[in-house]
Scaffold this active site. Sequence first.
Site, PDB file in Angstrom:
ATOM      1  NE  ARG A  13      46.498  16.002  -6.015  1.00 39.73           N
ATOM      2  CZ  ARG A  13      45.200  16.090  -6.240  1.00 39.73           C
ATOM      3  NH1 ARG A  13      44.374  15.205  -5.731  1.00 39.73           N
ATOM      4  NH2 ARG A  13      44.706  17.061  -6.973  1.00 39.73           N
ATOM      5  CG  ASN A  31      46.895  18.154  -3.266  1.00 43.34           C
ATOM      6  OD1 ASN A  31      48.052  17.842  -3.499  1.00 43.34           O
ATOM      7  ND2 ASN A  31      46.138  18.771  -4.142  1.00 43.34           N
TER       8      ASN A  31
END
Length: 86
Positions: A13, A31
């Site tokens: 990320r 996520n």
Amino acid sequence: MVIEGRVQGVWFRGWTVEQASACALSGWVRNRSDGSVEALFHGSAAMVDAMIAACRIGPPAARVSHLSVESAEVPAGPGFHSRPTV
């Protein structure tokens, strides 16, 4: 886009936020509870294509096994951000 493989716990990320911001893309990354990462990119077609290609590899510790891409609504607001897990 949904990215599968070893993509959580490897800074995917954070890496995506850095890469997308450098490409002047807007959107988000998060996520998912199934262990995958989901992202939405908006910007020039060339930059989106470059980001998709980069996500096929990801950061050094990631191991991408599958990537699926589909069209989506344009994200609200400027910039590229990390969102909470869903």
